[in-house]
Design a protein around this motif. Structure first.
Motif, PDB file in Angstrom:
ATOM      1  N   LEU A 100      84.973  12.187  57.032  1.00 57.37           N
ATOM      2  CA  LEU A 100      84.837  12.200  55.601  1.00 57.37           C
ATOM      3  C   LEU A 100      86.265  11.694  54.919  1.00 57.37           C
ATOM      4  O   LEU A 100      86.453  10.639  54.089  1.00 57.37           O
ATOM      5  CB  LEU A 100      84.776  13.358  55.009  1.00 57.37           C
ATOM      6  CG  LEU A 100      84.481  13.514  53.372  1.00 57.37           C
ATOM      7  CD1 LEU A 100      83.562  12.339  52.865  1.00 57.37           C
ATOM      8  CD2 LEU A 100      84.224  14.819  52.799  1.00 57.37           C
ATOM      9  N   ARG A 101      87.409  12.207  55.423  1.00 57.53           N
ATOM     10  CA  ARG A 101      88.607  11.804  55.017  1.00 57.53           C
ATOM     11  C   ARG A 101      89.067  10.246  55.283  1.00 57.53           C
ATOM     12  O   ARG A 101      89.714   9.501  54.555  1.00 57.53           O
ATOM     13  CB  ARG A 101      89.794  12.680  55.372  1.00 57.53           C
ATOM     14  CG  ARG A 101      91.206  12.520  54.903  1.00 57.53           C
ATOM     15  CD  ARG A 101      92.211  13.384  55.340  1.00 57.53           C
ATOM     16  NE  ARG A 101      93.428  13.269  54.681  1.00 57.53           N
ATOM     17  CZ  ARG A 101      94.637  12.420  55.088  1.00 57.53           C
ATOM     18  NH1 ARG A 101      94.354  11.893  56.184  1.00 57.53           N
ATOM     19  NH2 ARG A 101      95.616  12.487  54.595  1.00 57.53           N
ATOM     20  N   GLY A 102      88.945   9.880  56.531  1.00 54.86           N
ATOM     21  CA  GLY A 102      89.118   8.752  57.175  1.00 54.86           C
ATOM     22  C   GLY A 102      88.328   7.544  56.233  1.00 54.86           C
ATOM     23  O   GLY A 102      88.949   6.615  55.943  1.00 54.86           O
ATOM     24  N   ARG A 103      86.772   7.848  56.033  1.00 50.43           N
ATOM     25  CA  ARG A 103      86.316   6.801  55.459  1.00 50.43           C
ATOM     26  C   ARG A 103      86.710   6.743  53.790  1.00 50.43           C
ATOM     27  O   ARG A 103      86.830   5.628  53.231  1.00 50.43           O
ATOM     28  CB  ARG A 103      84.821   7.292  55.458  1.00 50.43           C
ATOM     29  CG  ARG A 103      84.502   8.311  54.589  1.00 50.43           C
ATOM     30  CD  ARG A 103      82.800   8.743  54.708  1.00 50.43           C
ATOM     31  NE  ARG A 103      82.383   7.709  53.864  1.00 50.43           N
ATOM     32  CZ  ARG A 103      81.190   7.087  54.181  1.00 50.43           C
ATOM     33  NH1 ARG A 103      80.613   6.999  55.221  1.00 50.43           N
ATOM     34  NH2 ARG A 103      80.629   6.414  53.011  1.00 50.43           N
ATOM     35  N   THR A 104      86.979   7.859  53.095  1.00 51.13           N
ATOM     36  CA  THR A 104      87.497   7.970  51.851  1.00 51.13           C
ATOM     37  C   THR A 104      88.841   7.199  51.698  1.00 51.13           C
ATOM     38  O   THR A 104      89.049   6.359  50.819  1.00 51.13           O
ATOM     39  CB  THR A 104      87.754   9.131  51.383  1.00 51.13           C
ATOM     40  OG1 THR A 104      86.449  10.008  51.729  1.00 51.13           O
ATOM     41  CG2 THR A 104      87.982   9.032  49.910  1.00 51.13           C
ATOM     42  N   LEU A 105      89.978   7.323  52.836  1.00 48.07           N
ATOM     43  CA  LEU A 105      91.146   6.660  52.484  1.00 48.07           C
ATOM     44  C   LEU A 105      90.704   5.038  53.042  1.00 48.07           C
ATOM     45  O   LEU A 105      91.665   4.324  52.383  1.00 48.07           O
ATOM     46  CB  LEU A 105      91.875   7.228  53.939  1.00 48.07           C
ATOM     47  CG  LEU A 105      92.598   8.521  53.549  1.00 48.07           C
ATOM     48  CD1 LEU A 105      93.512   9.041  54.956  1.00 48.07           C
ATOM     49  CD2 LEU A 105      93.507   8.671  52.476  1.00 48.07           C
ATOM     50  N   VAL A 106      89.895   4.685  53.757  1.00 49.88           N
ATOM     51  CA  VAL A 106      89.494   3.258  53.991  1.00 49.88           C
ATOM     52  C   VAL A 106      89.057   2.487  52.613  1.00 49.88           C
ATOM     53  O   VAL A 106      89.623   1.443  52.421  1.00 49.88           O
ATOM     54  CB  VAL A 106      88.581   3.086  55.003  1.00 49.88           C
ATOM     55  CG1 VAL A 106      87.784   1.552  54.889  1.00 49.88           C
ATOM     56  CG2 VAL A 106      89.094   3.205  56.553  1.00 49.88           C
ATOM     57  N   ARG A 140      74.911   6.683  49.883  1.00 50.48           N
ATOM     58  CA  ARG A 140      74.151   7.346  50.855  1.00 50.48           C
ATOM     59  C   ARG A 140      74.887   7.933  52.148  1.00 50.48           C
ATOM     60  O   ARG A 140      74.692   8.989  52.626  1.00 50.48           O
ATOM     61  CB  ARG A 140      72.710   6.548  51.588  1.00 50.48           C
ATOM     62  CG  ARG A 140      71.663   6.128  50.498  1.00 50.48           C
ATOM     63  CD  ARG A 140      70.304   5.550  51.368  1.00 50.48           C
ATOM     64  NE  ARG A 140      70.920   4.206  51.898  1.00 50.48           N
ATOM     65  CZ  ARG A 140      70.726   3.140  51.098  1.00 50.48           C
ATOM     66  NH1 ARG A 140      70.335   2.995  49.907  1.00 50.48           N
ATOM     67  NH2 ARG A 140      70.961   1.973  51.978  1.00 50.48           N
ATOM     68  N   THR A 141      75.595   7.066  52.482  1.00 50.46           N
ATOM     69  CA  THR A 141      76.704   7.325  53.645  1.00 50.46           C
ATOM     70  C   THR A 141      77.513   8.514  53.305  1.00 50.46           C
ATOM     71  O   THR A 141      77.774   9.218  54.224  1.00 50.46           O
ATOM     72  CB  THR A 141      77.347   5.937  54.329  1.00 50.46           C
ATOM     73  OG1 THR A 141      77.863   5.276  53.388  1.00 50.46           O
ATOM     74  CG2 THR A 141      75.972   5.029  54.858  1.00 50.46           C
ATOM     75  N   THR A 142      78.221   8.246  52.242  1.00 51.68           N
ATOM     76  CA  THR A 142      79.000   9.326  51.568  1.00 51.68           C
ATOM     77  C   THR A 142      78.452  10.644  51.570  1.00 51.68           C
ATOM     78  O   THR A 142      78.823  11.713  51.895  1.00 51.68           O
ATOM     79  CB  THR A 142      79.632   9.115  50.306  1.00 51.68           C
ATOM     80  OG1 THR A 142      80.128   7.885  50.466  1.00 51.68           O
ATOM     81  CG2 THR A 142      80.545  10.011  49.940  1.00 51.68           C
ATOM     82  N   THR A 143      77.185  10.747  50.923  1.00 54.82           N
ATOM     83  CA  THR A 143      76.409  11.883  50.942  1.00 54.82           C
ATOM     84  C   THR A 143      76.120  12.501  52.344  1.00 54.82           C
ATOM     85  O   THR A 143      76.211  13.779  52.498  1.00 54.82           O
ATOM     86  CB  THR A 143      74.976  11.823  50.263  1.00 54.82           C
ATOM     87  OG1 THR A 143      75.018  11.468  48.862  1.00 54.82           O
ATOM     88  CG2 THR A 143      74.215  13.011  50.334  1.00 54.82           C
ATOM     89  N   ALA A 144      75.695  11.568  53.392  1.00 56.78           N
ATOM     90  CA  ALA A 144      75.577  11.966  54.575  1.00 56.78           C
ATOM     91  C   ALA A 144      76.867  12.555  55.210  1.00 56.78           C
ATOM     92  O   ALA A 144      76.707  13.611  56.022  1.00 56.78           O
ATOM     93  CB  ALA A 144      75.158  10.971  55.723  1.00 56.78           C
ATOM     94  N   ALA A 145      77.985  12.198  54.961  1.00 58.44           N
ATOM     95  CA  ALA A 145      79.249  12.452  55.536  1.00 58.44           C
ATOM     96  C   ALA A 145      79.570  14.035  54.911  1.00 58.44           C
ATOM     97  O   ALA A 145      80.128  14.790  55.446  1.00 58.44           O
ATOM     98  CB  ALA A 145      80.479  11.508  55.261  1.00 58.44           C
ATOM     99  N   VAL A 146      79.290  14.233  53.618  1.00 64.84           N
ATOM    100  CA  VAL A 146      79.660  15.523  53.138  1.00 64.84           C
ATOM    101  C   VAL A 146      78.619  16.253  53.777  1.00 64.84           C
ATOM    102  O   VAL A 146      79.011  17.498  53.700  1.00 64.84           O
ATOM    103  CB  VAL A 146      79.322  15.379  51.431  1.00 64.84           C
ATOM    104  CG1 VAL A 146      79.226  16.681  50.764  1.00 64.84           C
ATOM    105  CG2 VAL A 146      80.524  14.567  50.902  1.00 64.84           C
ATOM    106  N   GLN A 147      77.291  16.002  53.888  1.00 66.11           N
ATOM    107  CA  GLN A 147      76.368  17.091  54.242  1.00 66.11           C
ATOM    108  C   GLN A 147      76.878  17.518  55.823  1.00 66.11           C
ATOM    109  O   GLN A 147      76.710  18.677  56.041  1.00 66.11           O
ATOM    110  CB  GLN A 147      74.879  16.250  54.389  1.00 66.11           C
ATOM    111  CG  GLN A 147      73.765  17.099  54.913  1.00 66.11           C
ATOM    112  CD  GLN A 147      73.538  18.317  53.794  1.00 66.11           C
ATOM    113  OE1 GLN A 147      73.318  17.976  52.819  1.00 66.11           O
ATOM    114  NE2 GLN A 147      73.492  19.565  54.246  1.00 66.11           N
TER     115      GLN A 147
END
Length: 215
Positions: A100-106, A140-147
């Motif tokens: 989650l952190r990696g995708r958010t930093l990107v 959708r993918t952010t929600t999945a990462a949080v889930q």
């Protein structure tokens, strides 16, 4: 000029079979470069794109009926590339929190490197009247990462879609302020994102050895 001597603009001639799609890709690529420089889709013209691609304006119209259609196609390609970078970032990390952190930093790094495209993608008038449902994939993918963080017991159980929306809003706000006010003394974006993850998602940004198991 002799009637049999083609002009420079005409020298490209008819595209051999299979090259029409390649020309379309060249037009889209040129549009992305120009939009990033301009930061404003309204400042773009099809004739300018044609000059950048070294083709006649009519060649652009064969693929895109108007500016909005071209910009929309370019933004969809831009979003596809961004999502690919996000997916690759997740693959390099282990554990849901690190992913989650990696995708958010990107997302933050991409906006820093492409400020003009960021403005057009999120702040242009196209958002008000064009079909940009392709952007829903990010939600959708952010929600999945949080889930996944919640399922692993690494974040408090909550409505993952609501938490993901809060996180996206915070990150977009931080990024947008940097894009629009670059001279301000902003703190490192990584530090802000870590605080967002802690306060909004309820996770520790530092991965632990037991992250993947949740034990």
């Amino acid at each position: 000029m002799d009637a049999k001597s083609p002009s420079k603009r005409q020298s490209r001639g008819r595209n051999p079979r299979g090259q029409g799609e390649r020309l379309r890709e060249e037009i889209v690529a040129a549009t992305l470069r120009m939009l990033n420089d301009l930061g404003d889709d309204q400042a773009l013209s099809l004739r300018a794109v044609a000059r950048e691609t070294n083709v006649a304006a009519t060649s652009v119209y064969l693929h895109f009926p108007d500016r909005d259609a071209l910009v929309l196609a370019a933004l969809e390609r831009c979003h596809q590339n961004l999502m690919l970078a996000v997916q690759q970032a997740e693959l390099t990390e282990e554990g849901p929190v690190a992913q989650l952190r990696g995708r958010t930093l990107v997302l933050g790094a991409w906006a820093h490197d492409h400020p003009g495209l960021y403005k057009v993608l999120h702040e242009s008038t196209l958002n008000q009247h064009a079909d940009m449902r392709f952007k829903e994939e990010l939600g959708r993918t952010t929600t999945a990462a949080v889930q996944r963080c919640m399922d692993a017991g690494l974040a408090p159980t909550d409505d993952a879609s609501r938490v993901a929306l809060d996180l996206r809003a915070a990150v977009h706000g931080a990024v947008s302020m940097r894009v629009n006010q670059p001279d301000q003394p902003w703190p490192p974006l990584e530090d802000q994102i870590d605080r967002f993850l802690c306060k909004l998602v309820g996770v520790s940004p530092a991965p632990t050895p037991t992250e993947t198991t949740g034990e």
